[in-house]
Motif scaffolding. Sequence first.
Motif, PDB file in Angstrom:
ATOM      1  N   LEU A   1      46.007 -76.253   7.572  1.00 40.28           N
ATOM      2  CA  LEU A   1      46.011 -75.916   8.998  1.00 40.28           C
ATOM      3  C   LEU A   1      47.396 -75.442   9.452  1.00 40.28           C
ATOM      4  O   LEU A   1      47.519 -74.470  10.202  1.00 40.28           O
ATOM      5  CB  LEU A   1      45.585 -77.129   9.830  1.00 40.28           C
ATOM      6  CG  LEU A   1      44.138 -77.596   9.654  1.00 40.28           C
ATOM      7  CD1 LEU A   1      43.826 -78.737  10.607  1.00 40.28           C
ATOM      8  CD2 LEU A   1      43.175 -76.455   9.897  1.00 40.28           C
ATOM      9  N   VAL A   2      48.444 -76.148   8.994  1.00 40.21           N
ATOM     10  CA  VAL A   2      49.805 -75.729   9.351  1.00 40.21           C
ATOM     11  C   VAL A   2      50.063 -74.327   8.800  1.00 40.21           C
ATOM     12  O   VAL A   2      50.670 -73.477   9.468  1.00 40.21           O
ATOM     13  CB  VAL A   2      50.837 -76.742   8.794  1.00 40.21           C
ATOM     14  CG1 VAL A   2      52.260 -76.209   8.950  1.00 40.21           C
ATOM     15  CG2 VAL A   2      50.697 -78.081   9.508  1.00 40.21           C
ATOM     16  N   HIS A   3      49.573 -74.072   7.575  1.00 43.11           N
ATOM     17  CA  HIS A   3      49.678 -72.744   6.947  1.00 43.11           C
ATOM     18  C   HIS A   3      49.058 -71.685   7.857  1.00 43.11           C
ATOM     19  O   HIS A   3      49.659 -70.647   8.145  1.00 43.11           O
ATOM     20  CB  HIS A   3      48.957 -72.819   5.593  1.00 43.11           C
ATOM     21  CG  HIS A   3      48.689 -71.501   4.946  1.00 43.11           C
ATOM     22  ND1 HIS A   3      47.562 -70.741   5.232  1.00 43.11           N
ATOM     23  CD2 HIS A   3      49.366 -70.797   4.003  1.00 43.11           C
ATOM     24  CE1 HIS A   3      47.574 -69.643   4.512  1.00 43.11           C
ATOM     25  NE2 HIS A   3      48.657 -69.647   3.746  1.00 43.11           N
ATOM     26  N   ASP A   4      47.855 -71.951   8.384  1.00 39.83           N
ATOM     27  CA  ASP A   4      47.158 -70.971   9.229  1.00 39.83           C
ATOM     28  C   ASP A   4      47.899 -70.730  10.545  1.00 39.83           C
ATOM     29  O   ASP A   4      48.052 -69.584  10.988  1.00 39.83           O
ATOM     30  CB  ASP A   4      45.730 -71.445   9.523  1.00 39.83           C
ATOM     31  CG  ASP A   4      44.929 -71.660   8.253  1.00 39.83           C
ATOM     32  OD1 ASP A   4      45.342 -71.141   7.193  1.00 39.83           O
ATOM     33  OD2 ASP A   4      43.902 -72.358   8.316  1.00 39.83           O
ATOM     34  N   VAL A   5      48.361 -71.816  11.167  1.00 40.47           N
ATOM     35  CA  VAL A   5      49.063 -71.694  12.459  1.00 40.47           C
ATOM     36  C   VAL A   5      50.391 -70.955  12.286  1.00 40.47           C
ATOM     37  O   VAL A   5      50.727 -70.045  13.063  1.00 40.47           O
ATOM     38  CB  VAL A   5      49.288 -73.089  13.080  1.00 40.47           C
ATOM     39  CG1 VAL A   5      50.209 -72.997  14.299  1.00 40.47           C
ATOM     40  CG2 VAL A   5      47.957 -73.721  13.478  1.00 40.47           C
ATOM     41  N   VAL A   6      51.149 -71.327  11.246  1.00 45.25           N
ATOM     42  CA  VAL A   6      52.461 -70.703  11.017  1.00 45.25           C
ATOM     43  C   VAL A   6      52.301 -69.202  10.728  1.00 45.25           C
ATOM     44  O   VAL A   6      53.048 -68.368  11.257  1.00 45.25           O
ATOM     45  CB  VAL A   6      53.202 -71.409   9.864  1.00 45.25           C
ATOM     46  CG1 VAL A   6      54.433 -70.612   9.428  1.00 45.25           C
ATOM     47  CG2 VAL A   6      53.616 -72.805  10.284  1.00 45.25           C
ATOM     48  N   LEU A   7      51.297 -68.852   9.907  1.00 44.87           N
ATOM     49  CA  LEU A   7      51.093 -67.427   9.579  1.00 44.87           C
ATOM     50  C   LEU A   7      50.621 -66.638  10.804  1.00 44.87           C
ATOM     51  O   LEU A   7      50.941 -65.452  10.945  1.00 44.87           O
ATOM     52  CB  LEU A   7      50.088 -67.283   8.436  1.00 44.87           C
ATOM     53  CG  LEU A   7      50.712 -67.035   7.054  1.00 44.87           C
ATOM     54  CD1 LEU A   7      51.685 -68.128   6.671  1.00 44.87           C
ATOM     55  CD2 LEU A   7      49.627 -66.888   5.999  1.00 44.87           C
ATOM     56  N   THR A   8      49.859 -67.277  11.681  1.00 46.72           N
ATOM     57  CA  THR A   8      49.426 -66.586  12.909  1.00 46.72           C
ATOM     58  C   THR A   8      50.627 -66.331  13.821  1.00 46.72           C
ATOM     59  O   THR A   8      50.777 -65.230  14.388  1.00 46.72           O
ATOM     60  CB  THR A   8      48.363 -67.424  13.653  1.00 46.72           C
ATOM     61  OG1 THR A   8      47.275 -67.688  12.764  1.00 46.72           O
ATOM     62  CG2 THR A   8      47.847 -66.688  14.875  1.00 46.72           C
ATOM     63  N   ILE A   9      51.490 -67.323  13.963  1.00 48.12           N
ATOM     64  CA  ILE A   9      52.708 -67.130  14.761  1.00 48.12           C
ATOM     65  C   ILE A   9      53.583 -66.057  14.107  1.00 48.12           C
ATOM     66  O   ILE A   9      54.178 -65.216  14.788  1.00 48.12           O
ATOM     67  CB  ILE A   9      53.464 -68.470  14.901  1.00 48.12           C
ATOM     68  CG1 ILE A   9      52.658 -69.435  15.786  1.00 48.12           C
ATOM     69  CG2 ILE A   9      54.863 -68.261  15.480  1.00 48.12           C
ATOM     70  CD1 ILE A   9      53.234 -70.815  15.879  1.00 48.12           C
ATOM     71  N   GLY A  10      53.618 -66.057  12.771  1.00 46.38           N
ATOM     72  CA  GLY A  10      54.434 -65.079  12.048  1.00 46.38           C
ATOM     73  C   GLY A  10      53.976 -63.651  12.292  1.00 46.38           C
ATOM     74  O   GLY A  10      54.797 -62.759  12.519  1.00 46.38           O
ATOM     75  N   ILE A  11      52.647 -63.403  12.284  1.00 43.63           N
ATOM     76  CA  ILE A  11      52.156 -62.030  12.485  1.00 43.63           C
ATOM     77  C   ILE A  11      52.422 -61.582  13.923  1.00 43.63           C
ATOM     78  O   ILE A  11      52.717 -60.409  14.165  1.00 43.63           O
ATOM     79  CB  ILE A  11      50.641 -61.933  12.136  1.00 43.63           C
ATOM     80  CG1 ILE A  11      50.210 -60.476  12.006  1.00 43.63           C
ATOM     81  CG2 ILE A  11      49.784 -62.617  13.154  1.00 43.63           C
ATOM     82  CD1 ILE A  11      50.745 -59.777  10.794  1.00 43.63           C
ATOM     83  N   PHE A  12      52.367 -62.514  14.869  1.00 48.54           N
ATOM     84  CA  PHE A  12      52.681 -62.145  16.255  1.00 48.54           C
ATOM     85  C   PHE A  12      54.165 -61.840  16.408  1.00 48.54           C
ATOM     86  O   PHE A  12      54.560 -60.972  17.199  1.00 48.54           O
ATOM     87  CB  PHE A  12      52.249 -63.260  17.222  1.00 48.54           C
ATOM     88  CG  PHE A  12      50.843 -63.086  17.710  1.00 48.54           C
ATOM     89  CD1 PHE A  12      49.764 -63.389  16.891  1.00 48.54           C
ATOM     90  CD2 PHE A  12      50.584 -62.578  18.975  1.00 48.54           C
ATOM     91  CE1 PHE A  12      48.454 -63.196  17.322  1.00 48.54           C
ATOM     92  CE2 PHE A  12      49.283 -62.383  19.412  1.00 48.54           C
ATOM     93  CZ  PHE A  12      48.222 -62.694  18.588  1.00 48.54           C
ATOM     94  N   SER A  13      55.001 -62.552  15.666  1.00 50.50           N
ATOM     95  CA  SER A  13      56.442 -62.279  15.715  1.00 50.50           C
ATOM     96  C   SER A  13      56.753 -60.951  15.027  1.00 50.50           C
ATOM     97  O   SER A  13      57.561 -60.158  15.515  1.00 50.50           O
ATOM     98  CB  SER A  13      57.204 -63.424  15.041  1.00 50.50           C
ATOM     99  OG  SER A  13      58.579 -63.185  15.078  1.00 50.50           O
ATOM    100  N   LEU A  14      56.092 -60.688  13.893  1.00 44.90           N
ATOM    101  CA  LEU A  14      56.334 -59.452  13.145  1.00 44.90           C
ATOM    102  C   LEU A  14      55.936 -58.218  13.960  1.00 44.90           C
ATOM    103  O   LEU A  14      56.691 -57.237  14.020  1.00 44.90           O
ATOM    104  CB  LEU A  14      55.536 -59.487  11.835  1.00 44.90           C
ATOM    105  CG  LEU A  14      55.603 -58.237  10.956  1.00 44.90           C
ATOM    106  CD1 LEU A  14      57.013 -58.057  10.406  1.00 44.90           C
ATOM    107  CD2 LEU A  14      54.599 -58.325   9.803  1.00 44.90           C
TER     108      LEU A  14
END
Length: 317
Positions: A173-186
């Motif tokens: 779950l942390v993996h999914d949340v962190v990657l979602t925040i990452g794509i929004f930052s990218l």
Amino acid sequence: MSFRGFDFLPRNTRIGFVALRTIALGLSSLAMIGSVILFLTAGLNFGIDFRGGTLIEIKTQEAKADIAGLRAKLSGLGLGDVSIQEFGAPNDVLIRVQEQEGGEKAQQEVVAKVRAALGDGVTYRRTEVVGPTVSEELKRDGTYAVVAAILAVLLYIWFRFEWQFAVGAVVALVHDVVLTIGIFSLLQLEFNLPIVAALLTIVGYSLNDTVVVYDRIRENLRKYKKMSLHELIDISINGTLSRTILTSGTTLLALIALFVFGTEVIKGFTFAMIWGVVVGTYSSIFVAAPLLLVLGVSREWSGTGGAKVKEPKPSNS
């Protein structure tokens, strides 16, 4: 899964997912580290919900809004960053004005200035003013909501399965949340309250996928007591693969339709959900399940509700 004699996947499908765990976990770790670095350096493009400012939704009398004309009228007001965006119908317009210095009173004055500039030729359908105090509270409450959801998942999985399952699910779950925040930052997409709602929805969706795989692993742990854990996890993932593909596929179809044909207001939410469904499906197969090998799940676990029952010893008679 069968449709009147037709199997979506062959019943003897044996894809070696676990053999790919080193590559998958390595890629996931790199993606998570990259997302954290992006968040710390580029940050997020916070919307008015979190930055503070004014949002005004209008409807023009013309069949199609004159965006250039509206921009010309508002650019001379000295309000700083003003975003004018068409959404929904061609004459629906969303105006966003950056937070003004001078507290919430200054934000209210923005509404009066915009109304004076646009006159009565438009219909004012919605006006929202978010002050700096409220925006800070929203940031804090949004973070608390996501962390509380993940902790609740940790306790639920721990109670229902074993601690190894709980840790594996939470890491996924942390993996999914962190990657979602990452794509929004990218991509510097606007990060607002609907995106926080999307994150919480992704947590629920990804958990559901993970629990389906974990349930099959638990079932097979009882059934195949001598089978290697490596092989047991593989047949469990393959056994739920049809369900996983069909559920994710149909969900994605609905979300893509919303993204393509929906209004501008829900595009950020649907993009986050599309990304979350893809990443959540990947993590339930390539992160949550293989982590059980790393964490060393107990082979003696064969009871219900967390109880452990050891295999009966062979009789001497």
